[in-house]
Design a protein around this motif. Sequence first.
Motif, PDB file in Angstrom:
ATOM      1  N   LEU A 206       0.826  -1.210   0.000  1.00  0.00           N
ATOM      2  CA  LEU A 206       0.000   0.000   0.000  1.00  0.00           C
ATOM      3  C   LEU A 206       0.863   1.264   0.000  1.00  0.00           C
ATOM      4  O   LEU A 206       0.570   2.229  -0.712  1.00  0.00           O
ATOM      5  N   SER A 207       1.939   1.248   0.790  1.00  0.00           N
ATOM      6  CA  SER A 207       2.845   2.405   0.831  1.00  0.00           C
ATOM      7  C   SER A 207       3.486   2.645  -0.527  1.00  0.00           C
ATOM      8  O   SER A 207       3.616   3.799  -0.966  1.00  0.00           O
ATOM      9  N   TYR A 208       3.864   1.564  -1.195  1.00  0.00           N
ATOM     10  CA  TYR A 208       4.476   1.675  -2.512  1.00  0.00           C
ATOM     11  C   TYR A 208       3.513   2.341  -3.499  1.00  0.00           C
ATOM     12  O   TYR A 208       3.880   3.276  -4.221  1.00  0.00           O
ATOM     13  N   PHE A 209       2.253   1.879  -3.512  1.00  0.00           N
ATOM     14  CA  PHE A 209       1.288   2.439  -4.454  1.00  0.00           C
ATOM     15  C   PHE A 209       0.917   3.881  -4.111  1.00  0.00           C
ATOM     16  O   PHE A 209       0.709   4.699  -5.003  1.00  0.00           O
ATOM     17  N   VAL A 210       0.861   4.209  -2.832  1.00  0.00           N
ATOM     18  CA  VAL A 210       0.611   5.596  -2.435  1.00  0.00           C
ATOM     19  C   VAL A 210       1.758   6.480  -2.925  1.00  0.00           C
ATOM     20  O   VAL A 210       1.539   7.575  -3.460  1.00  0.00           O
ATOM     21  N   LEU A 211       2.997   6.007  -2.765  1.00  0.00           N
ATOM     22  CA  LEU A 211       4.149   6.791  -3.217  1.00  0.00           C
ATOM     23  C   LEU A 211       4.189   6.925  -4.738  1.00  0.00           C
ATOM     24  O   LEU A 211       4.629   7.949  -5.262  1.00  0.00           O
ATOM     25  N   MET A 212       3.721   5.928  -5.456  1.00  0.00           N
ATOM     26  CA  MET A 212       3.637   6.056  -6.919  1.00  0.00           C
ATOM     27  C   MET A 212       2.601   7.119  -7.300  1.00  0.00           C
ATOM     28  O   MET A 212       2.786   7.865  -8.261  1.00  0.00           O
ATOM     29  N   GLY A 213       1.522   7.214  -6.516  1.00  0.00           N
ATOM     30  CA  GLY A 213       0.542   8.282  -6.730  1.00  0.00           C
ATOM     31  C   GLY A 213       1.151   9.648  -6.448  1.00  0.00           C
ATOM     32  O   GLY A 213       0.940  10.609  -7.198  1.00  0.00           O
ATOM     33  N   VAL A 214       1.931   9.747  -5.367  1.00  0.00           N
ATOM     34  CA  VAL A 214       2.623  10.993  -5.030  1.00  0.00           C
ATOM     35  C   VAL A 214       3.599  11.363  -6.145  1.00  0.00           C
ATOM     36  O   VAL A 214       3.702  12.537  -6.535  1.00  0.00           O
ATOM     37  N   LEU A 215       4.289  10.378  -6.683  1.00  0.00           N
ATOM     38  CA  LEU A 215       5.231  10.618  -7.783  1.00  0.00           C
ATOM     39  C   LEU A 215       4.510  11.155  -9.022  1.00  0.00           C
ATOM     40  O   LEU A 215       4.989  12.086  -9.674  1.00  0.00           O
ATOM     41  N   THR A 216       3.350  10.589  -9.336  1.00  0.00           N
ATOM     42  CA  THR A 216       2.571  11.056 -10.482  1.00  0.00           C
ATOM     43  C   THR A 216       2.139  12.509 -10.290  1.00  0.00           C
ATOM     44  O   THR A 216       2.255  13.330 -11.212  1.00  0.00           O
ATOM     45  N   VAL A 217       1.673  12.836  -9.092  1.00  0.00           N
ATOM     46  CA  VAL A 217       1.275  14.218  -8.794  1.00  0.00           C
ATOM     47  C   VAL A 217       2.486  15.146  -8.888  1.00  0.00           C
ATOM     48  O   VAL A 217       2.411  16.239  -9.449  1.00  0.00           O
ATOM     49  N   TYR A 218       3.629  14.690  -8.372  1.00  0.00           N
ATOM     50  CA  TYR A 218       4.856  15.502  -8.394  1.00  0.00           C
ATOM     51  C   TYR A 218       5.305  15.799  -9.825  1.00  0.00           C
ATOM     52  O   TYR A 218       5.602  16.946 -10.166  1.00  0.00           O
ATOM     53  N   THR A 219       5.322  14.763 -10.672  1.00  0.00           N
ATOM     54  CA  THR A 219       5.781  14.976 -12.056  1.00  0.00           C
ATOM     55  C   THR A 219       4.782  15.811 -12.852  1.00  0.00           C
ATOM     56  O   THR A 219       5.169  16.582 -13.731  1.00  0.00           O
ATOM     57  N   THR A 220       3.488  15.690 -12.523  1.00  0.00           N
ATOM     58  CA  THR A 220       2.462  16.440 -13.253  1.00  0.00           C
ATOM     59  C   THR A 220       2.421  17.907 -12.847  1.00  0.00           C
ATOM     60  O   THR A 220       2.366  18.792 -13.703  1.00  0.00           O
ATOM     61  N   PHE A 221       2.462  18.184 -11.548  1.00  0.00           N
ATOM     62  CA  PHE A 221       2.248  19.546 -11.073  1.00  0.00           C
ATOM     63  C   PHE A 221       3.521  20.294 -10.673  1.00  0.00           C
ATOM     64  O   PHE A 221       3.527  21.518 -10.647  1.00  0.00           O
ATOM     65  N   MET A 222       4.582  19.585 -10.353  1.00  0.00           N
ATOM     66  CA  MET A 222       5.836  20.250  -9.969  1.00  0.00           C
ATOM     67  C   MET A 222       6.799  20.321 -11.150  1.00  0.00           C
ATOM     68  O   MET A 222       7.335  21.373 -11.453  1.00  0.00           O
ATOM     69  N   GLU A 223       7.051  19.185 -11.791  1.00  0.00           N
ATOM     70  CA  GLU A 223       8.009  19.170 -12.902  1.00  0.00           C
ATOM     71  C   GLU A 223       7.421  19.789 -14.162  1.00  0.00           C
ATOM     72  O   GLU A 223       8.102  20.524 -14.874  1.00  0.00           O
ATOM     73  N   LYS A 224       6.180  19.488 -14.482  1.00  0.00           N
ATOM     74  CA  LYS A 224       5.471  20.072 -15.626  1.00  0.00           C
ATOM     75  C   LYS A 224       6.278  20.051 -16.923  1.00  0.00           C
ATOM     76  O   LYS A 224       6.280  21.025 -17.667  1.00  0.00           O
ATOM     77  N   GLY A 225       7.002  18.983 -17.169  1.00  0.00           N
ATOM     78  CA  GLY A 225       7.767  18.885 -18.410  1.00  0.00           C
ATOM     79  C   GLY A 225       9.059  19.670 -18.409  1.00  0.00           C
ATOM     80  O   GLY A 225       9.700  19.813 -19.452  1.00  0.00           O
TER      81      GLY A 225
END
Length: 196
Positions: free
Chosen positions: A90-109
């Motif tokens: 569960l922790s792994y999948f939560v962190l993958m969700g956090v990673l997706t949010v980070y790359t989408t909203f922080m890195e933004k390409g």
Amino acid sequence: MGKEDSTQWKTIEEKPVKIDKWDNAALKNALDDGAKKVMLDKFGFTESHRLMDGRLFICTIAVAFAMFALIWDYFNPFPESRPVLIICVLSYFVLMGVLTVYTTFMEKGIFLVALDKDRTGVDPDNRWELASILKKYDDLYTLDMTYTNGNTKKTRSGKITKSVAEFFDENGTFCVDKFEPEVRMLQNRIATSKKE
């Protein structure tokens, strides 16, 4: 030995970049690398890795949970290790969700964060961010450049959209001499507007 080595490295670095012109990912990477080289080598900015370090930090924690689950299961076979495995998965999948949010909203390409260091070392660094878009099956490359003043935190941005055919010849060789002026012009336009 030193002279020969430096000459050898110089000739390797000056080799033209040649890619498959039908591979959009290779086209985008070559153009991104060209823009990065202009910003770092020609303007003398310093690359900041903090944005990418955030992604690596999240991935490291996720992998640590997966490794802990693997080791725990090795020493305590399945029926005993069930609660620990559930928590780790569960922790792994939560962190993958956090990673997706980070790359989408922080890195933004963003592929480059360059710092324009204050020569006196007193004021905060000015920040340049470069992001790009090249959609699949499209020939239009968009380079987006954003400047953030270190003191006022005000931002200015600009972008160029050009066909990749303008920067590659028919053999797929990257024409740096055609691409570099475009990056310089965009940077100068933003730099001029920030002074005004």
